[in-house]
Design a protein around this motif. Sequence first.
Motif, PDB file in Angstrom:
ATOM      1  N   VAL A 229       0.821  -1.405  -0.051  1.00  0.00           N
ATOM      2  CA  VAL A 229       0.147  -0.089  -0.024  1.00  0.00           C
ATOM      3  C   VAL A 229       0.621   1.397   0.191  1.00  0.00           C
ATOM      4  CG1 VAL A 229      -1.924   1.129   1.442  1.00  0.00           C
ATOM      5  CG2 VAL A 229      -2.138  -1.167   0.888  1.00  0.00           C
ATOM      6  N   ALA A 230       1.945   1.388   0.876  1.00  0.00           N
ATOM      7  CA  ALA A 230       2.861   2.560   0.962  1.00  0.00           C
ATOM      8  C   ALA A 230       3.436   2.714  -0.576  1.00  0.00           C
ATOM      9  CB  ALA A 230       3.928   2.265   2.265  1.00  0.00           C
ATOM     10  N   GLY A 231       4.020   1.505  -1.149  1.00  0.00           N
ATOM     11  CA  GLY A 231       4.716   1.663  -2.516  1.00  0.00           C
ATOM     12  C   GLY A 231       3.529   2.303  -3.523  1.00  0.00           C
ATOM     13  N   LEU A 232       2.319   1.849  -3.514  1.00  0.00           N
ATOM     14  CA  LEU A 232       1.262   2.305  -4.374  1.00  0.00           C
ATOM     15  C   LEU A 232       0.976   3.833  -4.290  1.00  0.00           C
ATOM     16  CD1 LEU A 232      -1.085  -0.753  -4.593  1.00  0.00           C
ATOM     17  CD2 LEU A 232       0.505  -0.140  -6.423  1.00  0.00           C
ATOM     18  N   THR A 234       2.967   5.942  -2.755  1.00  0.00           N
ATOM     19  CA  THR A 234       3.946   6.697  -2.961  1.00  0.00           C
ATOM     20  C   THR A 234       4.170   6.968  -4.511  1.00  0.00           C
ATOM     21  OG1 THR A 234       4.827   5.910  -0.696  1.00  0.00           O
ATOM     22  CG2 THR A 234       6.581   6.906  -2.724  1.00  0.00           C
ATOM     23  N   ARG A 235       3.999   5.798  -5.075  1.00  0.00           N
ATOM     24  CA  ARG A 235       4.003   5.841  -6.534  1.00  0.00           C
ATOM     25  C   ARG A 235       3.209   6.946  -7.197  1.00  0.00           C
ATOM     26  NH1 ARG A 235       3.779   0.694 -10.999  1.00  0.00           N
ATOM     27  NH2 ARG A 235       3.980   2.021 -12.580  1.00  0.00           N
ATOM     28  N   LEU A 236       1.785   7.060  -6.591  1.00  0.00           N
ATOM     29  CA  LEU A 236       1.125   7.922  -7.034  1.00  0.00           C
ATOM     30  C   LEU A 236       1.265   9.488  -6.870  1.00  0.00           C
ATOM     31  CD1 LEU A 236      -2.468   6.644  -5.806  1.00  0.00           C
ATOM     32  CD2 LEU A 236      -1.436   6.428  -7.967  1.00  0.00           C
ATOM     33  N   VAL A 237       2.384   9.614  -5.819  1.00  0.00           N
ATOM     34  CA  VAL A 237       3.010  11.034  -5.687  1.00  0.00           C
ATOM     35  C   VAL A 237       4.159  11.030  -6.401  1.00  0.00           C
ATOM     36  CG1 VAL A 237       3.687  12.655  -3.822  1.00  0.00           C
ATOM     37  CG2 VAL A 237       1.822  11.168  -3.555  1.00  0.00           C
ATOM     38  N   VAL A 238       4.987  10.150  -6.183  1.00  0.00           N
ATOM     39  CA  VAL A 238       6.411  10.199  -6.974  1.00  0.00           C
ATOM     40  C   VAL A 238       6.557  10.431  -8.396  1.00  0.00           C
ATOM     41  CG1 VAL A 238       8.554   9.060  -7.038  1.00  0.00           C
ATOM     42  CG2 VAL A 238       7.712   9.143  -5.038  1.00  0.00           C
TER      43      VAL A 238
END
Length: 556
Positions: A229-232, A234-238
Amino acid sequence: MSVRRPLRVLRRYFRLGVRRFEYASAPARRAWRRSLQLRVVALTLVASSLLVGAFGYFVAASSADILLLRAQDEVRASMDSKVDYAISQLTVHPRTKDPKLPSTISTIVIALADGDPTESGGSIVSIRAERFPEITPFTSAKVDTRQLITDDLIADVAGRRKKATQVRTATINDDTVKYLVYGTPVPTGFGQVELYYMVPLTTEDSAANQIRTTVLVTGLALVILLGVVAGLVTRLVVNPVRDAARTAQRLSAGLLDQRMRVDGEDDLALLAASFNQMAANLQRQIVRLEEMSRLQRRFTSDVSHELRTPLTTVRMAADLIFAERDEFDPAVARSAELLQAELDRFESLLTDLLEISRFDAGFAALDAEHTDLVPICERVAERLTGLAERVGVQLDLRLPDTPVIAEVDPRRVERVLRNLVGNAVEHGEGRPVEVTLAADDAAVAITVRDHGIGLKPGEERLVFNRFWRADPSRARQTGGTGLGLSISAEDARLHGGWLEAWGAPGEGAQFRLTLPIRSGDRLLSAPLPLIPRDRTPAAEPGVMGPDAAEPAVEVV
């Protein structure tokens, strides 16, 4: 000595291990520094692991305690009936020497036992009489109860006459089993005996292990889920940030039509739209400035070319008047001389403006050829000898005895040296001017050193600006145009070289021209130091470190 040597060896191996670890961990550390997503996911995994681990430990420990308390309650309830039964059977024996007492104790033990622990894992019952050594202890199974019935438990039950419990682990027939040992005193007609009830906690241990396994698996799955969940998230922001960085890099490379993709209406979409608006405004401003610069360069070039024709006519007339000045009145003759001098300066200014316009338009070309720089330095000094003698300056040439061959444009190099030496003579305050030439395998350097008024702090960064003068009120001997050093800097840049300046008030100034031996090579160092040796005796050729200690500028 015998201690220091092993310590040195240990330190050496420690440093070697540290270097190897740094080398092996370099990719991971580089990825950690460069990836925001990796740091967020890693920190989320660590934090969630600690939180889930602490919660799981608390749940597992609480579950084990609850199971043990429940087992203790069951044993305590069962023990009351067993004690009553033992009392009813033993009250018929008023003395310890009753021959039927051992048979009664054996019968009680067998009746109270739940089964054979060696086969079915049942409970173990034992009756002991610590106050009466003549009574033999009886146990429901042939096992060594010394691992279960400890001295502390015996002291509580037999000595202090109170109920006591312990949790002990014993090896029965090669099987390690945890037991709940419950001891209680049993009053009889001849005195007190002790009843010990040992219940295996196999079921409770199995349940506790299942709970721990369930908590561990659930916690591991939860940690993995949180990491995903954190990866997904963060990916939306990064990803938009990375897109913005790539777009900014393309914009800085000159691709002014690059824009970010706008998806949705959230904050990131607003960021992308604002970035695109900023890029569009910058593009308009840059295009406008480029157009203005182009018009300015064109205007300068056109004016310079257009002034050539009237200047030629005026020059012809002025030459005619100057040639006949001896026949005029002294005032008219002086005017003719002033007119001739100002026309010379005006012609030089037009030539420099045309050269600057070529540099600005990107039309300047380098006609490089293998050239000996020693004759160029000698020729420049010879042409400026008259000016040097007029102002009382001595030119000191420090040139190698052997030719110094480099792939350069001789016309441009001579123009640079003429500007540098002329400025040094002009500002030398009557002191010697030193021209030094040196070369190594990759570069050639020429320094021009004067001992005049020098440069104030910060002026070494201004000397290459167009039309800049250190002292506007100072009378010049040569009537320069103010563009000489600017053109020299462009000539050095065209060669792929450096033109640097150093100066200090009252200590003079030094300019260094550094050019690659082979055209197109990249310069890494200079054969001569920028700071004069008479000011920093420790400076050595080819070492550029001390240069940074003084005000200096490098034009690349």
